[in-house]
Design a protein around this motif. Structure first.
Motif, PDB file in Angstrom:
ATOM      1  N   PRO A  14       0.820  -1.293  -0.056  1.00 27.11           N
ATOM      2  CA  PRO A  14      -0.102   0.006  -0.178  1.00 27.11           C
ATOM      3  C   PRO A  14       0.738   1.280  -0.139  1.00 27.11           C
ATOM      4  CG  PRO A  14      -0.651  -1.260   1.945  1.00 27.11           C
ATOM      5  CD  PRO A  14       0.448  -2.021   1.179  1.00 27.11           C
ATOM      6  N   ASP A  15       2.072   1.277   0.461  1.00 32.21           N
ATOM      7  CA  ASP A  15       3.011   2.334   0.715  1.00 32.21           C
ATOM      8  C   ASP A  15       3.963   2.637  -0.620  1.00 32.21           C
ATOM      9  OD1 ASP A  15       4.424   0.173   1.420  1.00 32.21           O
ATOM     10  OD2 ASP A  15       5.332   1.570   3.017  1.00 32.21           O
ATOM     11  N   ARG A  16       3.584   1.973  -1.726  1.00 30.31           N
ATOM     12  CA  ARG A  16       4.399   1.682  -2.649  1.00 30.31           C
ATOM     13  C   ARG A  16       5.012   3.133  -3.331  1.00 30.31           C
ATOM     14  NH1 ARG A  16      -0.238  -0.613  -4.527  1.00 30.31           N
ATOM     15  NH2 ARG A  16      -1.953   0.904  -5.145  1.00 30.31           N
ATOM     16  N   GLU A  17       4.217   4.270  -3.134  1.00 35.20           N
ATOM     17  CA  GLU A  17       4.572   5.548  -3.490  1.00 35.20           C
ATOM     18  C   GLU A  17       5.676   6.137  -2.871  1.00 35.20           C
ATOM     19  OE1 GLU A  17       1.140   8.301  -3.520  1.00 35.20           O
ATOM     20  OE2 GLU A  17      -0.109   6.753  -4.822  1.00 35.20           O
ATOM     21  N   ALA A  18       6.177   5.317  -1.703  1.00 35.24           N
ATOM     22  CA  ALA A  18       7.379   5.827  -0.881  1.00 35.24           C
ATOM     23  C   ALA A  18       8.723   5.339  -1.623  1.00 35.24           C
ATOM     24  CB  ALA A  18       7.121   5.187   0.603  1.00 35.24           C
ATOM     25  N   ALA A  19       8.661   4.511  -2.578  1.00 32.04           N
ATOM     26  CA  ALA A  19       9.935   4.192  -3.043  1.00 32.04           C
ATOM     27  C   ALA A  19      10.783   5.033  -3.896  1.00 32.04           C
ATOM     28  CB  ALA A  19       9.728   2.969  -4.238  1.00 32.04           C
ATOM     29  N   LYS A  20      12.092   5.124  -4.099  1.00 33.92           N
ATOM     30  CA  LYS A  20      12.709   6.262  -4.437  1.00 33.92           C
ATOM     31  C   LYS A  20      12.511   6.288  -5.871  1.00 33.92           C
ATOM     32  CE  LYS A  20      16.282   5.904  -0.918  1.00 33.92           C
ATOM     33  NZ  LYS A  20      15.559   6.968   0.131  1.00 33.92           N
ATOM     34  N   PRO A  21      12.709   7.626  -6.481  1.00 38.29           N
ATOM     35  CA  PRO A  21      12.562   7.989  -7.995  1.00 38.29           C
ATOM     36  C   PRO A  21      13.628   7.474  -8.324  1.00 38.29           C
ATOM     37  CG  PRO A  21      12.531   9.800  -6.465  1.00 38.29           C
ATOM     38  CD  PRO A  21      12.400   8.749  -5.635  1.00 38.29           C
ATOM     39  N   LEU A  22      13.498   6.881  -9.833  1.00 37.43           N
ATOM     40  CA  LEU A  22      14.733   6.605 -10.598  1.00 37.43           C
ATOM     41  C   LEU A  22      14.961   7.579 -11.669  1.00 37.43           C
ATOM     42  CD1 LEU A  22      14.453   2.826 -11.266  1.00 37.43           C
ATOM     43  CD2 LEU A  22      15.900   3.919  -9.768  1.00 37.43           C
ATOM     44  N   THR A  23      13.934   7.999 -12.307  1.00 36.98           N
ATOM     45  CA  THR A  23      14.002   9.004 -13.438  1.00 36.98           C
ATOM     46  C   THR A  23      12.506   9.698 -13.302  1.00 36.98           C
ATOM     47  OG1 THR A  23      14.319   9.471 -15.672  1.00 36.98           O
ATOM     48  CG2 THR A  23      12.975   7.630 -15.334  1.00 36.98           C
ATOM     49  N   ARG A  24      12.648  10.924 -13.991  1.00 37.61           N
ATOM     50  CA  ARG A  24      11.429  11.961 -13.912  1.00 37.61           C
ATOM     51  C   ARG A  24      11.509  12.632 -15.217  1.00 37.61           C
ATOM     52  NH1 ARG A  24       7.207  14.169 -12.507  1.00 37.61           N
ATOM     53  NH2 ARG A  24       6.813  16.258 -12.080  1.00 37.61           N
ATOM     54  N   SER A  25      10.229  12.703 -15.807  1.00 37.46           N
ATOM     55  CA  SER A  25       9.760  13.542 -16.826  1.00 37.46           C
ATOM     56  C   SER A  25       9.035  14.711 -16.530  1.00 37.46           C
ATOM     57  CB  SER A  25       9.261  12.688 -18.057  1.00 37.46           C
ATOM     58  OG  SER A  25       8.897  13.484 -19.438  1.00 37.46           O
ATOM     59  N   GLU A  26       9.642  15.779 -16.462  1.00 33.14           N
ATOM     60  CA  GLU A  26       8.752  17.040 -16.084  1.00 33.14           C
ATOM     61  C   GLU A  26       7.616  17.369 -17.124  1.00 33.14           C
ATOM     62  OE1 GLU A  26       8.943  19.294 -13.172  1.00 33.14           O
ATOM     63  OE2 GLU A  26      10.595  17.744 -12.414  1.00 33.14           O
ATOM     64  N   VAL A  27       8.011  17.259 -18.421  1.00 29.62           N
ATOM     65  CA  VAL A  27       7.374  17.666 -19.474  1.00 29.62           C
ATOM     66  C   VAL A  27       6.119  16.733 -19.559  1.00 29.62           C
ATOM     67  CG1 VAL A  27       6.954  17.780 -22.107  1.00 29.62           C
ATOM     68  CG2 VAL A  27       9.268  18.535 -20.874  1.00 29.62           C
ATOM     69  N   GLN A  28       6.064  15.499 -19.342  1.00 28.43           N
ATOM     70  CA  GLN A  28       5.032  14.334 -19.686  1.00 28.43           C
ATOM     71  C   GLN A  28       4.234  14.112 -18.289  1.00 28.43           C
ATOM     72  OE1 GLN A  28       6.970  11.169 -21.279  1.00 28.43           O
ATOM     73  NE2 GLN A  28       6.507  11.920 -23.492  1.00 28.43           N
ATOM     74  N   GLY A  29       5.120  14.558 -17.160  1.00 32.45           N
ATOM     75  CA  GLY A  29       4.269  14.546 -15.844  1.00 32.45           C
ATOM     76  C   GLY A  29       4.397  13.172 -15.105  1.00 32.45           C
ATOM     77  N   TRP A  30       5.522  12.455 -15.228  1.00 31.95           N
ATOM     78  CA  TRP A  30       5.444  11.117 -14.505  1.00 31.95           C
ATOM     79  C   TRP A  30       6.940  10.875 -13.999  1.00 31.95           C
ATOM     80  CZ3 TRP A  30       9.420   8.378 -16.468  1.00 31.95           C
ATOM     81  CH2 TRP A  30       9.710   8.463 -17.866  1.00 31.95           C
ATOM     82  N   THR A  31       6.767  10.104 -12.903  1.00 31.06           N
ATOM     83  CA  THR A  31       8.093   9.615 -12.320  1.00 31.06           C
ATOM     84  C   THR A  31       8.040   8.005 -12.148  1.00 31.06           C
ATOM     85  OG1 THR A  31       7.967  11.535 -10.727  1.00 31.06           O
ATOM     86  CG2 THR A  31       9.349   9.804  -9.942  1.00 31.06           C
ATOM     87  N   LEU A  32       9.257   7.411 -12.437  1.00 32.17           N
ATOM     88  CA  LEU A  32       9.494   6.120 -12.460  1.00 32.17           C
ATOM     89  C   LEU A  32      10.185   5.647 -11.068  1.00 32.17           C
ATOM     90  CD1 LEU A  32       9.298   3.252 -13.521  1.00 32.17           C
ATOM     91  CD2 LEU A  32      11.542   3.735 -14.821  1.00 32.17           C
ATOM     92  N   LEU A  33       9.553   5.149 -10.373  1.00 25.38           N
ATOM     93  CA  LEU A  33       9.980   4.554  -8.985  1.00 25.38           C
ATOM     94  C   LEU A  33      10.998   3.374  -9.073  1.00 25.38           C
ATOM     95  CD1 LEU A  33       6.795   5.273  -6.854  1.00 25.38           C
ATOM     96  CD2 LEU A  33       8.509   6.806  -7.511  1.00 25.38           C
ATOM     97  N   CYS A  34      11.769   3.150  -8.059  1.00 22.47           N
ATOM     98  CA  CYS A  34      12.448   2.016  -8.147  1.00 22.47           C
ATOM     99  C   CYS A  34      11.837   0.605  -8.158  1.00 22.47           C
ATOM    100  CB  CYS A  34      13.646   1.912  -7.196  1.00 22.47           C
ATOM    101  SG  CYS A  34      13.062   1.870  -5.462  1.00 22.47           S
ATOM    102  N   ASN A  35      10.475   0.571  -7.757  1.00 26.68           N
ATOM    103  CA  ASN A  35       9.888  -0.548  -7.685  1.00 26.68           C
ATOM    104  C   ASN A  35       8.940  -0.784  -8.871  1.00 26.68           C
ATOM    105  OD1 ASN A  35       7.931   1.450  -7.468  1.00 26.68           O
ATOM    106  ND2 ASN A  35       7.043   0.722  -5.224  1.00 26.68           N
ATOM    107  N   GLY A  36       9.276  -0.057  -9.880  1.00 28.31           N
ATOM    108  CA  GLY A  36       8.565  -0.082 -11.152  1.00 28.31           C
ATOM    109  C   GLY A  36       7.317   0.348 -11.425  1.00 28.31           C
ATOM    110  N   VAL A  37       7.064   1.183 -10.282  1.00 24.10           N
ATOM    111  CA  VAL A  37       5.753   1.993 -10.332  1.00 24.10           C
ATOM    112  C   VAL A  37       5.833   3.315 -11.228  1.00 24.10           C
ATOM    113  CG1 VAL A  37       3.672   3.351  -9.224  1.00 24.10           C
ATOM    114  CG2 VAL A  37       4.764   1.002  -8.389  1.00 24.10           C
ATOM    115  N   LEU A  38       4.954   3.571 -12.072  1.00 25.76           N
ATOM    116  CA  LEU A  38       5.092   4.725 -12.984  1.00 25.76           C
ATOM    117  C   LEU A  38       3.837   5.916 -12.253  1.00 25.76           C
ATOM    118  CD1 LEU A  38       6.454   6.164 -15.405  1.00 25.76           C
ATOM    119  CD2 LEU A  38       4.676   5.158 -16.620  1.00 25.76           C
ATOM    120  N   LEU A  39       4.599   6.936 -11.700  1.00 23.23           N
ATOM    121  CA  LEU A  39       3.547   7.506 -10.913  1.00 23.23           C
ATOM    122  C   LEU A  39       3.396   8.957 -11.522  1.00 23.23           C
ATOM    123  CD1 LEU A  39       2.506   8.106  -7.993  1.00 23.23           C
ATOM    124  CD2 LEU A  39       4.604   9.029  -7.189  1.00 23.23           C
TER     125      LEU A  39
END
Length: 66
Positions: A14-39
């Motif tokens: 349930p706390d999957r959003e607490a994973a550390k970010p690997l990369t971010r796209s400011e233009v497209q508005g998403w962050t890839l977390l180290c657990n594979g979640v695209l936020l």
């Protein structure tokens, strides 16, 4: 996938959003977390298994209390 110590929450937790970010796209508005979640900036998520989590940002209170 996560190599942090301590490890980040998995995509199934349930706390999957607490994973550390690997990369971010400011233009497209998403962050890839180290657990594979695209936020997404709207708080929606795409999990590694393809499951879609609808945006869940808090609803702002409107109007004054009586």
């Amino acid at each position: 996938m996560c190599q942090h110590t301590p490890t980040c929450p998995t995509a199934a937790q349930p706390d999957r959003e607490a994973a550390k970010p690997l990369t971010r796209s400011e233009v497209q508005g998403w962050t890839l977390l180290c657990n594979g979640v695209l936020l997404f900036d709207d708080t929606g998520e795409l999990l590694p298994d393809g499951q879609i989590i609808a945006p869940h940002r808090p609803v702002a209170a409107t109007g004054a209390a009586a």
